[in-house]
Structure formats: C-alpha cells, structure tokens
Design an enzyme around this catalytic site. Sequence first.
Site, PDB file in Angstrom:
ATOM      1  N   TRP A  94      26.868 -90.725  51.865  1.00 40.13           N
ATOM      2  CA  TRP A  94      26.091 -91.765  52.539  1.00 40.13           C
ATOM      3  C   TRP A  94      25.321 -92.571  51.498  1.00 40.13           C
ATOM      4  O   TRP A  94      24.652 -91.997  50.635  1.00 40.13           O
ATOM      5  CB  TRP A  94      25.099 -91.130  53.536  1.00 40.13           C
ATOM      6  N   ASP A 122      40.273-106.183  49.468  1.00 36.40           N
ATOM      7  CA  ASP A 122      39.719-106.561  50.784  1.00 36.40           C
ATOM      8  C   ASP A 122      38.237-106.909  50.599  1.00 36.40           C
ATOM      9  O   ASP A 122      37.361-106.379  51.266  1.00 36.40           O
ATOM     10  CB  ASP A 122      39.883-105.386  51.764  1.00 36.40           C
TER      11      ASP A 122
HETATM   12  P1  ADP Z   1      35.900 -99.960  59.006  1.00 36.18           P
HETATM   13  O1  ADP Z   1      36.900 -99.262  58.138  1.00 36.18           O
HETATM   14  O2  ADP Z   1      35.968 -99.548  60.422  1.00 36.18           O
HETATM   15  O3  ADP Z   1      35.908-101.465  58.825  1.00 36.18           O
HETATM   16  P2  ADP Z   1      33.689 -99.684  57.166  1.00 36.18           P
HETATM   17  O4  ADP Z   1      34.181 -98.783  56.084  1.00 36.18           O
HETATM   18  O5  ADP Z   1      33.663-101.131  56.879  1.00 36.18           O
HETATM   19  O6  ADP Z   1      34.473 -99.408  58.537  1.00 36.18           O
HETATM   20  O7  ADP Z   1      32.244 -99.173  57.576  1.00 36.18           O
HETATM   21  C1  ADP Z   1      31.502 -99.724  58.648  1.00 36.18           C
HETATM   22  C2  ADP Z   1      30.074-100.025  58.199  1.00 36.18           C
HETATM   23  O8  ADP Z   1      29.442 -98.813  57.765  1.00 36.18           O
HETATM   24  C3  ADP Z   1      30.029-100.951  56.997  1.00 36.18           C
HETATM   25  O9  ADP Z   1      29.898-102.271  57.385  1.00 36.18           O
HETATM   26  C4  ADP Z   1      28.849-100.477  56.217  1.00 36.18           C
HETATM   27  O10 ADP Z   1      27.689-101.203  56.593  1.00 36.18           O
HETATM   28  C5  ADP Z   1      28.657 -99.038  56.616  1.00 36.18           C
HETATM   29  N1  ADP Z   1      29.106 -98.106  55.567  1.00 36.18           N
HETATM   30  C6  ADP Z   1      30.362 -97.974  55.080  1.00 36.18           C
HETATM   31  N2  ADP Z   1      30.428 -96.999  54.164  1.00 36.18           N
HETATM   32  C7  ADP Z   1      29.168 -96.489  54.058  1.00 36.18           C
HETATM   33  C8  ADP Z   1      28.573 -95.454  53.270  1.00 36.18           C
HETATM   34  N3  ADP Z   1      29.306 -94.714  52.435  1.00 36.18           N
HETATM   35  N4  ADP Z   1      27.243 -95.225  53.396  1.00 36.18           N
HETATM   36  C9  ADP Z   1      26.508 -95.964  54.265  1.00 36.18           C
HETATM   37  N5  ADP Z   1      27.003 -96.939  55.054  1.00 36.18           N
HETATM   38  C10 ADP Z   1      28.317 -97.207  54.956  1.00 36.18           C
END
Ligand code: ADP
Length: 288
Positions: A92, A195
């Site tokens: 996280w 991406d």
């Molecule tokens: P998806 O694959 O469904 O598009 P994402 O990987 O983009 O999902 O993650 C969704 C949201 O979660 C992101 O927009 C970001 O704000 C948050 N997020 C992604 N990875 C992390 C992480 N490792 N720690 C905290 N927040 C994260």
Amino acid sequence: MKLDIEKAIVETGDRTSIVDMQPVLGGSINQAFYVRTKEREYFAKINKTASEQFFLAEKKGLERLRNNGLMVPNPLLLKARDESEMVFLMEWIRSIPSDETGDRRLGSLVAKMHQQHSNQVGLNEPNFIGELTQLNSPSSNWVTFYRDLRLGAMQELAIAKGRISRERDRRLTQLRQRLDSIIGHKPSFSLLHGDLWGGNWLYGENGQPYLIDPAVYFGDREVDIAFTYLFGGYSKTFYEQYGADYPLEKEFEDRIPIYQLYYLLVHLILFGESYGSAVDRILQKYTL
Ligand code: ADP
C-alpha cells in the site's frame, strides 16, 4: 471476498488479522481495497472475470520495472482462488497530492525508465492494455511492430466489435501503409510503462513518486509521452525535468497524434463512439 483476501495475506507470512478494509475507487477494471492488518497495510485487487494471465502480466510488469531500479509498489502475492477469481496483493502506498518536487521526481523517474534499453522492440510475452490483449512479439523493427501489433491488432478488434465504419477502416489501412514516412525516425528501444495516463502514478507521502498498473514493453519512448498529453495529469515541471534528463527530438511533437492513435483505438473499442471523432481527426490528418 474478505476471506479470500485474508487467505492471501496469510500466504505472505503475515498471520495477524485484518483490522480495517475499505474499498478504493478510481480503478476501471477491478475491485480494489485498502486492507490493514495488525502488521502492515496492503492494496488488494480482485478480479472475477479475467484470466489469471491478467494479474500475472501486471505483476510481471511491476517486477520488471522494480528490477530496473524504478519505484513501483512491491507486488506481494497473486492468488487464483479458482479459475475465475483472483486476488493480487501489493504494498500500500500512502499517497498525497503531488507538488513541484514530486512532479520533478516523476519526470526523472520516467526518464530513467526510458533510459533502460533493449536491442529488440516488444517483450517475450503478451500483456494487457485495459482488458485488451496487447501483443508483444519481439522484433528489431519498430515501425512494423507499431503498424501490425499496435494499430493493426486494434483495427482487427475494432472490426470484430463493430466499432469501425468502412471509411474508418479504409483510412486506417492507408495510414498503416504510410507509417514508415509518418513516423520518420528510428528510435532506440526504451522500456515503456505502456499505460501512462495521469491516473497511473502515485505520489507517496515519503516524497517518492510510484508508477502503477503498467503494460510494459520495449519501444519508442515517445509513445508513453504522447499518451501523457492525451488526457493530461502531468505538469510543466514534469515535462521540463523529463526533457532535462532525456531530451526528446524536436520532431516529437509531430508524432504525438500518430502515437495517441493507438490509445484512442483502445478507448474506442472499450468505451465506444465517444472516441470516434478523435480517431477520425487523426486518420484524416494522415490519409486521403
Ligand atoms: P485498475 O487496474 O482497476 O484500473 P488501479 O491499479 O488503477 O486499478 O487502481 C485503482 C486505484 O487505486 C488507483 O487509481 C490508485 O489511486 C489506487 N492504487 C493503486 N495502486 C495502489 C497502491 N499500491 N497503494 C495505494 N493506492 C493504490
């Protein structure tokens, strides 16, 4: 679902119980959660429809970036419960809104990624752009790679999904035939995020930007930068720092539309005709 996440957490070696779990919004494909145990915090993604390859490709992409010394959340565990539900756990990242320092560091991070080179374009296996398969068969020719595995693959999918009129199809075929002169340069092959829209980086509260959700392969770095301009989310400071660390060619600006076209076709296929006019404008610019 909580049970699946709990089981996955146990497999990482964390045997403490979950004390907090909250949905995280913003993702377009998966369900996402913030999870805290007594020991640590996790980001958990759940997918119920895609194949196991879907998260595996993301995990491998994160690992590839990480192995090249680039900041990404540490991918911890991928667990397929059965054929249809997967849990992907990663570190996280406590994030805050970016500031000038963050934007500058992000510029350097992206430049550092692009300074990792290969003598071939592509990658040893396919991955995904959104939910769409992204073909990566390695080769030594960037133009044919972009023509066939990027524009051509999306042209076929768009036809299959009924997203392309005859006229659009005709112009796209013509554009692909002219691609050599439209691209007009021979780039070195950089490690790409693949991406890089504005939602795919986080600014950690430790002052460190992190890249997330990659679709990595080796190719012309201008593709990544062209995509940053499509939907925005990057500051002037970001571009200044990127350019200072790894200057772009002057003709880059001329190539922005041709490199945005791939992402617009992806969006056309995934989200429909609201992206059609942007696709057509680019096709009209390069074809008769
Ligand atoms: P998806 O694959 O469904 O598009 P994402 O990987 O983009 O999902 O993650 C969704 C949201 O979660 C992101 O927009 C970001 O704000 C948050 N997020 C992604 N990875 C992390 C992480 N490792 N720690 C905290 N927040 C994260």
